[in-house]
Design a protein around this motif. Sequence first.
Motif, PDB file in Angstrom:
ATOM      1  N   GLY A 105       3.348 -56.303  48.634  1.00 58.84           N
ATOM      2  CA  GLY A 105       3.111 -57.111  47.439  1.00 58.84           C
ATOM      3  C   GLY A 105       4.012 -56.767  46.279  1.00 58.84           C
ATOM      4  O   GLY A 105       5.232 -56.653  46.422  1.00 58.84           O
ATOM      5  N   ASP A 106       3.416 -56.551  45.091  1.00 58.93           N
ATOM      6  CA  ASP A 106       4.172 -56.327  43.860  1.00 58.93           C
ATOM      7  C   ASP A 106       5.012 -55.052  43.882  1.00 58.93           C
ATOM      8  O   ASP A 106       5.893 -54.871  43.037  1.00 58.93           O
ATOM      9  CB  ASP A 106       3.227 -56.264  42.655  1.00 58.93           C
ATOM     10  CG  ASP A 106       2.527 -57.592  42.412  1.00 58.93           C
ATOM     11  OD1 ASP A 106       3.031 -58.613  42.916  1.00 58.93           O
ATOM     12  OD2 ASP A 106       1.491 -57.604  41.732  1.00 58.93           O
TER      13      ASP A 106
ATOM     14  N   LEU B 277       6.668 -75.254  46.270  1.00 58.86           N
ATOM     15  CA  LEU B 277       5.413 -74.522  46.484  1.00 58.86           C
ATOM     16  C   LEU B 277       5.230 -73.410  45.457  1.00 58.86           C
ATOM     17  O   LEU B 277       4.143 -73.230  44.894  1.00 58.86           O
ATOM     18  CB  LEU B 277       5.388 -73.933  47.896  1.00 58.86           C
ATOM     19  CG  LEU B 277       5.080 -74.899  49.040  1.00 58.86           C
ATOM     20  CD1 LEU B 277       5.329 -74.222  50.388  1.00 58.86           C
ATOM     21  CD2 LEU B 277       3.634 -75.384  48.956  1.00 58.86           C
ATOM     22  N   ILE B 278       6.288 -72.641  45.213  1.00 63.48           N
ATOM     23  CA  ILE B 278       6.195 -71.527  44.267  1.00 63.48           C
ATOM     24  C   ILE B 278       5.918 -72.032  42.860  1.00 63.48           C
ATOM     25  O   ILE B 278       5.154 -71.417  42.098  1.00 63.48           O
ATOM     26  CB  ILE B 278       7.487 -70.680  44.307  1.00 63.48           C
ATOM     27  CG1 ILE B 278       7.592 -69.948  45.647  1.00 63.48           C
ATOM     28  CG2 ILE B 278       7.512 -69.665  43.166  1.00 63.48           C
ATOM     29  CD1 ILE B 278       8.940 -69.314  45.899  1.00 63.48           C
ATOM     30  N   SER B 279       6.524 -73.171  42.495  1.00 62.92           N
ATOM     31  CA  SER B 279       6.312 -73.735  41.161  1.00 62.92           C
ATOM     32  C   SER B 279       4.901 -74.300  41.013  1.00 62.92           C
ATOM     33  O   SER B 279       4.290 -74.186  39.940  1.00 62.92           O
ATOM     34  CB  SER B 279       7.342 -74.833  40.878  1.00 62.92           C
ATOM     35  OG  SER B 279       8.644 -74.310  40.897  1.00 62.92           O
TER      36      SER B 279
ATOM     37  N   GLN C 112       1.850 -64.940  42.210  1.00 60.10           N
ATOM     38  CA  GLN C 112       2.264 -64.453  43.525  1.00 60.10           C
ATOM     39  C   GLN C 112       1.763 -65.329  44.662  1.00 60.10           C
ATOM     40  O   GLN C 112       2.255 -65.225  45.787  1.00 60.10           O
ATOM     41  CB  GLN C 112       1.732 -63.015  43.719  1.00 60.10           C
ATOM     42  CG  GLN C 112       2.308 -62.016  42.745  1.00 60.10           C
ATOM     43  CD  GLN C 112       3.808 -61.865  42.905  1.00 60.10           C
ATOM     44  OE1 GLN C 112       4.308 -61.673  44.003  1.00 60.10           O
ATOM     45  NE2 GLN C 112       4.538 -61.980  41.797  1.00 60.10           N
ATOM     46  N   ARG C 113       0.820 -66.201  44.390  1.00 60.60           N
ATOM     47  CA  ARG C 113       0.234 -67.021  45.459  1.00 60.60           C
ATOM     48  C   ARG C 113       1.282 -67.892  46.132  1.00 60.60           C
ATOM     49  O   ARG C 113       1.313 -68.030  47.357  1.00 60.60           O
ATOM     50  CB  ARG C 113      -0.879 -67.892  44.880  1.00 60.60           C
ATOM     51  CG  ARG C 113      -1.653 -68.660  45.958  1.00 60.60           C
ATOM     52  CD  ARG C 113      -2.687 -69.568  45.330  1.00 60.60           C
ATOM     53  NE  ARG C 113      -3.306 -70.423  46.335  1.00 60.60           N
ATOM     54  CZ  ARG C 113      -3.983 -71.523  46.055  1.00 60.60           C
ATOM     55  NH1 ARG C 113      -4.134 -71.902  44.784  1.00 60.60           N
ATOM     56  NH2 ARG C 113      -4.509 -72.259  47.004  1.00 60.60           N
TER      57      ARG C 113
ATOM     58  N   VAL D 210       4.672 -69.203  50.928  1.00 56.48           N
ATOM     59  CA  VAL D 210       6.008 -69.418  51.484  1.00 56.48           C
ATOM     60  C   VAL D 210       6.298 -68.417  52.591  1.00 56.48           C
ATOM     61  O   VAL D 210       6.809 -68.772  53.667  1.00 56.48           O
ATOM     62  CB  VAL D 210       7.073 -69.328  50.370  1.00 56.48           C
ATOM     63  CG1 VAL D 210       8.475 -69.199  50.960  1.00 56.48           C
ATOM     64  CG2 VAL D 210       7.002 -70.560  49.478  1.00 56.48           C
ATOM     65  N   PHE D 211       5.976 -67.144  52.366  1.00 53.68           N
ATOM     66  CA  PHE D 211       6.227 -66.120  53.385  1.00 53.68           C
ATOM     67  C   PHE D 211       5.395 -66.377  54.642  1.00 53.68           C
ATOM     68  O   PHE D 211       5.856 -66.157  55.764  1.00 53.68           O
ATOM     69  CB  PHE D 211       5.924 -64.729  52.819  1.00 53.68           C
ATOM     70  CG  PHE D 211       6.875 -64.290  51.722  1.00 53.68           C
ATOM     71  CD1 PHE D 211       8.155 -64.834  51.619  1.00 53.68           C
ATOM     72  CD2 PHE D 211       6.494 -63.348  50.779  1.00 53.68           C
ATOM     73  CE1 PHE D 211       9.038 -64.449  50.618  1.00 53.68           C
ATOM     74  CE2 PHE D 211       7.363 -62.949  49.770  1.00 53.68           C
ATOM     75  CZ  PHE D 211       8.628 -63.499  49.689  1.00 53.68           C
TER      76      PHE D 211
END
Length: 403
Positions: A93-94, A156-158, A163-164, A169-170
């Motif tokens: 994650g982060d 999708l990211i926008s 982080q969702r 996407v991953f």
Amino acid sequence: MNKSTGNQAALLLAVNGLYLLASVLAGTFLNVYLWKARQDYSMIGWFAFSQQVAVGLSFWLAGKWVKEHNKMNALRLGIAVSGIFYLLVLWIGDHASRYIWPLGLTLGVSIGLFWLAFNIIYFEITDARSRDHYNGWMGLLGSLTGIVGPFMSGWLISRLEGQRGYRVVFMVSLSIYAAAAVLSFWLNKRKSEGAYLWLEPWKELRRDGSGWRPVAGALLFQGVREGVFSFLIGLLVYIAAQEESRLGQFALITSAVSLLSYYAAGKWFKPRYRSAGMLAGGILLVAVMIPLLWKFSYGTLLLMGIGTSLVIPLYMLPMTSTSFDLMGESAESASKRVEYVVLRELSLMSGRLLGMLVFIGVLSVSSSTKVIIILLLCLGASPLGSWLMLRRRLRRAEAGNMP
């Protein structure tokens, strides 16, 4: 190329297309993901550096497996390790920016295994007459996935804040990698031939009159450019625009242009044009970056991206075809195709590592925008070095003195 071989070539293109789609879907924003955690050019540079170290070592060490055993399993393992890499990113994650080296090495192993096996299979199902045409199709496919993947992931990211969006996407990429692995089981198992010669790449370069010496030099110059450009351009687009959706838009537009240029190159670019085309491509690749000296913005980056997409086939098609043609010059060279693919990759890796070390070294002194642009211009001129190394061989080929 007979019907059976043609079917296998189409299937290999399909597997490659899925692999590329999964890679660009997540990979386009991977460096942005790391950058948002820690805004450090050197960190991004070392991440790319660790990948290339692993790619080169994977090619050399896995060469024995690919030549003496089952190259299809190497292809599938490369796809599987790509999936494992994105599972690790999701799990960490982060904190991913704290584990640059292990993550980079994992991604590099996956890339090395896949492309080693892919290049050998590619060589076996093409010949000198069909290679430019097949390269054109591979470029077309790369452009098509470059249109769909980044635009979809940017959207999708926008839409999914925080982080969702990256996690979704991953996960989608993981699913596509799985589909590529399943499809690969319809590829015919390729027979093994002979023992793997561990030191053949170095012996070949030391041999007097070796045709690989200028080719290896040309590949090194190619690597100097692409080692830095492969990760820096997308990051600069994000920094200039500050929106993931604009990076997706950039990739969509440039990939659409690239699709058209590779289609045209695959149809009309013939071996007799390789030398002149390569020189013109090298000059134009530098020319399209000059507007950045006056203004650094999303618009000038997009102008550079469109120009690069238009002219890159002039450079890349001769580079790819020349090295693979050299592998097929004789029965003896064809029998050493695994070793020569390793030699090809080690040459590229050396150039990539050199380019990235220059990048990291310069930016440790100054990371101003002007310095970065000047560095891009200098590294971006390296394709002219490739042409200088290959010009005599290309001209002899055009004159019909060699295959």
